[in-house]
Scaffold this motif. Sequence first.
Motif, short mmCIF file in Angstrom:
data_model
loop_
_atom_site.label_atom_id
_atom_site.label_comp_id
_atom_site.label_asym_id
_atom_site.label_seq_id
_atom_site.Cartn_x
_atom_site.Cartn_y
_atom_site.Cartn_z
N SER A 1 41.75 83.17 1.35
CA SER A 1 41.72 84.21 0.32
C SER A 1 42.72 83.86 -0.78
CB SER A 1 42.09 85.56 0.93
OG SER A 1 43.45 85.55 1.36
N VAL A 2 42.48 84.40 -1.95
CA VAL A 2 43.38 84.14 -3.08
C VAL A 2 44.78 84.66 -2.79
CG1 VAL A 2 43.81 84.61 -5.53
CG2 VAL A 2 41.52 83.98 -4.76
N PRO A 3 44.94 85.87 -2.22
CA PRO A 3 46.31 86.31 -1.90
C PRO A 3 47.04 85.38 -0.93
CG PRO A 3 44.83 88.18 -1.91
CD PRO A 3 43.97 86.94 -2.02
N ARG A 4 46.32 84.84 0.06
CA ARG A 4 46.93 83.90 1.01
C ARG A 4 47.30 82.60 0.30
NH1 ARG A 4 50.32 82.48 4.60
NH2 ARG A 4 49.60 81.02 6.16
N ARG B 1 50.03 86.91 -6.85
CA ARG B 1 48.59 87.05 -6.62
C ARG B 1 47.83 87.00 -7.93
NH1 ARG B 1 45.52 92.05 -4.11
NH2 ARG B 1 46.46 92.96 -5.93
N ALA B 2 48.37 87.65 -8.95
CA ALA B 2 47.72 87.66 -10.27
C ALA B 2 47.64 86.26 -10.84
CB ALA B 2 48.47 88.58 -11.23
N ALA B 3 48.70 85.47 -10.68
CA ALA B 3 48.70 84.09 -11.18
C ALA B 3 47.65 83.27 -10.45
CB ALA B 3 50.07 83.46 -11.03
N ALA B 4 47.51 83.48 -9.15
CA ALA B 4 46.51 82.74 -8.38
C ALA B 4 45.10 83.09 -8.83
CB ALA B 4 46.68 83.02 -6.89
N TYR B 5 44.85 84.37 -9.10
CA TYR B 5 43.53 84.77 -9.59
C TYR B 5 43.27 84.17 -10.97
CZ TYR B 5 42.23 88.01 -5.88
OH TYR B 5 41.85 88.55 -4.68
N ARG B 6 44.29 84.10 -11.84
CA ARG B 6 44.13 83.48 -13.16
C ARG B 6 43.80 82.00 -13.01
NH1 ARG B 6 48.55 86.67 -14.64
NH2 ARG B 6 49.95 84.92 -14.36
N LEU B 7 44.50 81.30 -12.12
CA LEU B 7 44.24 79.87 -11.90
C LEU B 7 42.83 79.65 -11.36
CD1 LEU B 7 47.65 78.74 -10.37
CD2 LEU B 7 46.73 78.11 -12.61
N ALA B 8 42.39 80.53 -10.47
CA ALA B 8 41.04 80.41 -9.91
C ALA B 8 39.99 80.67 -11.00
CB ALA B 8 40.86 81.38 -8.75
N ALA B 9 40.23 81.65 -11.84
CA ALA B 9 39.28 81.97 -12.91
C ALA B 9 39.18 80.85 -13.94
CB ALA B 9 39.68 83.27 -13.59
N SER B 10 40.31 80.17 -14.19
CA SER B 10 40.31 79.10 -15.19
C SER B 10 39.80 77.78 -14.61
CB SER B 10 41.72 78.89 -15.74
OG SER B 10 42.56 78.30 -14.76
N GLY B 11 39.68 77.70 -13.29
CA GLY B 11 39.22 76.48 -12.65
C GLY B 11 40.33 75.53 -12.26
N GLU B 12 41.57 75.90 -12.56
CA GLU B 12 42.70 75.04 -12.19
C GLU B 12 42.96 75.07 -10.69
OE1 GLU B 12 46.22 75.08 -14.80
OE2 GLU B 12 45.08 76.56 -15.96
N LEU B 13 42.52 76.13 -10.05
CA LEU B 13 42.61 76.26 -8.60
C LEU B 13 41.17 76.34 -8.10
CD1 LEU B 13 44.54 76.59 -6.19
CD2 LEU B 13 44.49 79.05 -6.61
N GLY C 1 29.97 86.53 -1.69
CA GLY C 1 29.80 87.97 -1.48
C GLY C 1 30.72 88.83 -2.31
N GLY C 2 31.02 88.41 -3.52
CA GLY C 2 31.89 89.20 -4.39
C GLY C 2 33.37 88.92 -4.21
N ARG C 3 33.72 88.15 -3.22
CA ARG C 3 35.12 87.78 -3.00
C ARG C 3 35.36 86.36 -3.46
NH1 ARG C 3 37.85 90.68 1.79
NH2 ARG C 3 36.59 92.55 1.94
N VAL C 4 36.61 86.08 -3.82
CA VAL C 4 36.98 84.75 -4.29
C VAL C 4 37.84 84.08 -3.22
CG1 VAL C 4 38.13 83.43 -6.09
CG2 VAL C 4 36.93 85.53 -6.68
N TYR C 5 37.49 82.86 -2.88
CA TYR C 5 38.23 82.08 -1.89
C TYR C 5 38.66 80.76 -2.51
CZ TYR C 5 36.37 85.36 1.50
OH TYR C 5 36.05 86.50 2.19
N VAL C 6 39.80 80.27 -2.09
CA VAL C 6 40.34 79.00 -2.58
C VAL C 6 40.08 77.93 -1.53
CG1 VAL C 6 42.47 77.80 -3.23
CG2 VAL C 6 42.12 80.18 -3.91
N LYS C 7 39.70 76.75 -2.02
CA LYS C 7 39.51 75.62 -1.12
C LYS C 7 40.87 75.16 -0.60
CE LYS C 7 35.44 74.02 -3.60
NZ LYS C 7 34.84 72.90 -4.35
N SER C 8 41.03 75.13 0.70
CA SER C 8 42.32 74.77 1.31
C SER C 8 42.77 73.37 0.89
CB SER C 8 42.22 74.85 2.82
OG SER C 8 41.97 76.17 3.23
#
Length: 63
Positions: free
Chosen positions: A17-20, A29-41, A47-54
Amino acid sequence: MTTSPARDLEGLPLLVSVPRAAQLLGISRAAAYRLAASGELPSKRLGGRVYVKSAALLDMGDL
């Protein structure tokens, strides 16, 4: 006794999960969501949730 960030990554599932991910990276958490949205992460939406590739967590800094 604290554990190293690299040790925290051992045994992680393919997606976290993005918070993890934020916790493991030591960022907000907000910075991680921004990085995920920009594609840097690299992330996946399931299913509507965002997950980060480990594997991407290993590439982000000296983890």
